[in-house]
Design an enzyme around this catalytic site. Structure first.
Site, mmCIF file in Angstrom:
data_model
loop_
_atom_site.group_PDB
_atom_site.id
_atom_site.type_symbol
_atom_site.label_atom_id
_atom_site.label_comp_id
_atom_site.label_asym_id
_atom_site.label_seq_id
_atom_site.Cartn_x
_atom_site.Cartn_y
_atom_site.Cartn_z
ATOM 1 N N LEU A 110 0.827 -1.213 0.000
ATOM 2 C CA LEU A 110 0.000 0.000 0.000
ATOM 3 C C LEU A 110 0.863 1.264 0.000
ATOM 4 O O LEU A 110 0.342 2.360 0.198
ATOM 5 C CB LEU A 110 -0.912 0.000 1.239
ATOM 6 C CG LEU A 110 -1.826 -1.217 1.400
ATOM 7 C CD1 LEU A 110 -2.595 -1.115 2.711
ATOM 8 C CD2 LEU A 110 -2.778 -1.340 0.231
ATOM 9 N N SER A 111 2.156 1.104 -0.219
ATOM 10 C CA SER A 111 3.077 2.229 -0.064
ATOM 11 C C SER A 111 2.858 3.336 -1.090
ATOM 12 O O SER A 111 3.009 4.516 -0.773
ATOM 13 C CB SER A 111 4.528 1.739 -0.139
ATOM 14 O OG SER A 111 4.850 0.942 0.980
ATOM 15 N N THR A 139 11.851 -3.695 1.635
ATOM 16 C CA THR A 139 11.012 -4.610 2.395
ATOM 17 C C THR A 139 11.466 -6.044 2.183
ATOM 18 O O THR A 139 12.518 -6.289 1.563
ATOM 19 C CB THR A 139 9.515 -4.416 2.038
ATOM 20 O OG1 THR A 139 8.714 -5.137 2.981
ATOM 21 C CG2 THR A 139 9.211 -4.873 0.624
ATOM 22 N N LYS A 145 15.946 -6.335 3.870
ATOM 23 C CA LYS A 145 16.284 -5.302 4.859
ATOM 24 C C LYS A 145 17.684 -5.468 5.428
ATOM 25 O O LYS A 145 18.263 -4.500 5.943
ATOM 26 C CB LYS A 145 15.254 -5.287 5.987
ATOM 27 C CG LYS A 145 13.870 -4.837 5.544
ATOM 28 C CD LYS A 145 12.891 -4.793 6.702
ATOM 29 C CE LYS A 145 11.517 -4.353 6.233
ATOM 30 N NZ LYS A 145 10.559 -4.240 7.348
#
Length: 265
Positions: free
Chosen positions: A15-16, A60, A64
């Site tokens: 949803l970024s 993500t 990371k």
């Protein structure tokens, strides 16, 4: 125009883009934000190229930690957590962890206080590292990582976790993908153990944000204990990332405003 992105292996659930686009529109920032899926075998080469092409990016699952050796500098908090989710580019590249601020804000927003509690963190990736760091900083009595494939005796398998939870009670934090939209595993805790686990848990935090309620948080609510999913964390970490990219703090109420106004799910 500035260019930003999210790098990850599989981003269909993300949803970024609408979150960052809403920040750009609200604050009058001339920029765009896109998703870049990178298979594991090509991540390092592609990420090095993107360091020179983008003005900044987020990272993500599962990269990371893999991004860290590619950067010129790592913020001390990100180094302590051993996970970077935000990169600022320029003459040199800098890695930060804005998930930590997001996770701490999530706990405060939903009134879940780890102070003095035994905490169980399900999963062993970058988000797990972040959760452990924040829980310890907020005064947890102890923090235990739980994994299906423990690397050593300090990490609990799910049998040991269940036994320990029944003895001590405590806060459960899920950082695994189990329960995420389009993921086969619907819950990290086996169905035949879920009800009993909820009777002994003091609260549940699920870092998953899509769907807005997971099997795990629904079970917690049914048991009458506090629970939340990770949408507020997602928005807050995005706001923190923008502060780093734009070089100035974001408005204090921006996270709450976006949480109320955005229709994301």
């Amino acid at each position: 125009m500035k260019h930003y992105a999210l790098l990850g292996e599989k981003l269909g659930h993300s949803l970024s883009v609408p979150i960052h686009e809403a920040i750009f529109e609200r604050l009058g920032i001339d920029a765009d934000y896109r998703l870049i899926e990178l298979p594991r075998g090509v991540f390092a080469d592609k990420a090095r190229r993107l360091l020179g092409e983008l003005d900044g990016f987020n990272i993500t699952i599962p990269y990371k930690q893999e991004i860290m050796p590619l950067l010129d500098e790592i913020d001390p908090q990100a180094a302590a957590i051993h996970a970077v989710n935000t990169v600022v580019t320029g003459a040199s590249s800098h890695g930060y962890n804005t998930d930590a601020a997001g996770f701490a804000s999530l706990l405060r927003r939903f009134g879940i206080d780890p102070a003095g509690q035994v905490c169980y963190v399900l999963g062993g990736g970058g988000t797990s590292n972040t959760a452990c760091h924040v829980l310890q900083a907020m005064g947890a009595k102890s923090v235990h990582v739980v994994s299906r494939r423990p690397a050593d005796e300090s990490i609990l398998d799910y049998d040991r976790f269940h036994t320990s939870l029944l003895e001590t009670g405590g806060l459960i934090v899920n950082t695994t993908p189990a329960g995420m939209k389009n993921v086969a595993d619907t819950c990290p805790i086996a169905p035949d153990r879920l009800g009993e686990a909820m009777r002994h848990a003091s609260g549940v935090v699920d870092a998953i944000y899509n769907p807005p309620e997971t099997v795990l948080t629904r079970a917690a609510h049914d048991a009458g204990i506090p629970a939340c999913t990770g949408l507020y964390m997602l928005i807050r970490q995005a706001v923190e990332a923008e502060a780093l990219w734009q070089g100035h703090p974001m408005p204090d109420d921006l996270t709450d405003t976006l949480m109320k106004e955005l229709t994301l799910l």
